[in-house]
Design a protein around this motif. Structure first.
Motif, mmCIF file in Angstrom:
data_model
loop_
_atom_site.group_PDB
_atom_site.id
_atom_site.type_symbol
_atom_site.label_atom_id
_atom_site.label_comp_id
_atom_site.label_asym_id
_atom_site.label_seq_id
_atom_site.Cartn_x
_atom_site.Cartn_y
_atom_site.Cartn_z
ATOM 1 N N UNK A 1 25.609 -18.590 21.880
ATOM 2 C CA UNK A 1 24.854 -17.351 21.369
ATOM 3 C C UNK A 1 24.990 -16.815 19.786
ATOM 4 N N UNK A 2 25.971 -16.939 19.555
ATOM 5 C CA UNK A 2 26.207 -16.741 18.017
ATOM 6 C C UNK A 2 25.743 -17.798 17.246
ATOM 7 N N UNK B 1 27.134 -6.193 21.511
ATOM 8 C CA UNK B 1 26.867 -6.223 22.831
ATOM 9 C C UNK B 1 27.749 -7.057 23.238
ATOM 10 N N UNK B 2 27.308 -7.560 24.603
ATOM 11 C CA UNK B 2 28.364 -8.665 25.333
ATOM 12 C C UNK B 2 28.855 -9.767 24.683
ATOM 13 N N UNK B 3 28.102 -10.314 23.703
ATOM 14 C CA UNK B 3 28.584 -11.237 22.827
ATOM 15 C C UNK B 3 29.768 -11.005 22.110
ATOM 16 N N UNK B 4 29.637 -9.816 21.433
ATOM 17 C CA UNK B 4 30.823 -9.571 20.478
ATOM 18 C C UNK B 4 32.143 -9.167 21.225
ATOM 19 N N UNK C 1 22.043 -12.990 28.292
ATOM 20 C CA UNK C 1 22.195 -12.030 27.382
ATOM 21 C C UNK C 1 21.317 -12.256 26.083
ATOM 22 N N UNK C 2 20.865 -11.009 25.912
ATOM 23 C CA UNK C 2 19.952 -11.225 24.552
ATOM 24 C C UNK C 2 21.115 -11.329 23.267
ATOM 25 N N UNK C 3 20.444 -11.553 22.114
ATOM 26 C CA UNK C 3 21.192 -11.679 20.879
ATOM 27 C C UNK C 3 20.697 -10.723 19.655
#
Length: 304
Positions: A109-110, A138-141, A162-164
């Motif tokens: 996602x990154x 968000x959850x990516x972090x 998950x959205x970015x």
């Protein structure tokens, strides 16, 4: 009925090994989310193992605003293993495997976030990198991103988990008219990425000035709290890293970081209380108050 469901869960886990909540739901074929959750968490025999990291979230549909993410239901389906006492070793192995999978998804996602910036015109990209900073949240972090398909309500189209979320902050003094032009271009890129069959990713941009970001560190209304929380949990993506470090330092010096941590502790207490209420209530998922405890308002299309 409760005993019968618990027996079915035990049989499923005994036959298949430790199961994620969503795997258990598939094995039970048609059982209600809330019933299965209650059977698992109310059992004195089944073992419950979590491997999520929790972070603060503000839900505008609730009077107290503060919640923890993932939601109780998302946590159960995606980040919780249900097992039997003799399966401890298998649980540890699966936790490691699944944690690595979520990390890999988050790293991907990154990569999508970076590719999104590269989709900007050369002039827009140059102005962003020279005059501002980009970060994701968000959850990516937290390396908790998932790839479970969900519907984008705006287009009625399925997207990949998950959205970015990309936040762009421009230094004070940069041309406001140019900021507006770049913001408009980012909106076009967002729609391109969303419609692209190569991605099927939902990317959201937030563009603001340094002055606005510093004002939001006042942590006053809910919008300021959300903006401060996003900076607090963020990962640097691109641009001026010294500028990014200065914003993070201001978060600490202003006392906002301490307020966020205090709100996290309050949200954790609220989470524990919500779980007790869910276990002790006999109401079903159709009850709006039960829904608000169990999952976020934005997840309603996905879980009902």
């Amino acid at each position: 009925m409760k005993i019968d469901l618990e027996s079915r869960i035990i049989d499923a886990v005994n036959a298949r090994g430790p199961l994620l909540g969503r795997e258990l739901m598939a094995a039970l074929d048609g059982a209600a989310y809330l019933d299965v959750w209650r059977a698992c968490f109310g059992s004195g025999f089944l073992q419950i193992s979590h491997f999520a990291r929790y972070y603060l979230r503000f839900d505008v549909t609730r009077e107290d605003y503060i919640r923890l993410s993932p939601s109780i239901l998302r946590d159960f389906l995606t980040f919780t293993l249900i097992s039997l006492p003799h399966q401890r070793e298998q649980v540890i192995e699966r936790q490691i495997q699944l944690s690595n999978q979520h990390r890999e998804i988050s790293v991907y996602k990154l990569k999508v976030a970076r590719q999104t910036l590269m989709a900007l015109s050369q002039s827009a990209r140059r102005d962003v990198l020279a005059n501002g900073v980009c970060f994701v949240a968000g959850d990516i972090a937290y390396y908790l991103a998932h790839n479970e398909p969900r519907e984008n309500a705006e287009l009625g189209k399925m997207v990949q988990g998950s959205d970015v979320d990309i936040v762009v902050v421009f230094r004070d003094g940069f041309d406001p008219a140019r900021i507006a032009e770049i913001d408009e271009e980012m909106l076009e890129v967002k729609h391109y990425i969303l419609r692209s069959t190569n991605f099927r990713e939902e990317v959201d941009f937030v563009v603001k000035t340094e002055e606005k970001m510093r004002t939001q560190l006042g942590y006053g209304d809910i919008h300021q709290k959300i903006a401060s929380k996003i900076l607090y949990e963020s990962l640097f993506l691109a641009g001026d890293f010294e500028f990014y470090s200065a914003l993070k330092s201001a978060l600490t010096k202003s006392g906002t970081e301490a307020k966020i941590n205090a709100d996290f502790d309050a949200a954790l207490d609220s989470r524990k209380d919500s779980m007790k209420r869910l276990l002790n209530s006999e109401s079903g998922i159709e009850d709006k108050s039960i829904q608000s405890l169990f999952f976020f308002s934005q997840e309603r299309l996905e879980f009902t």
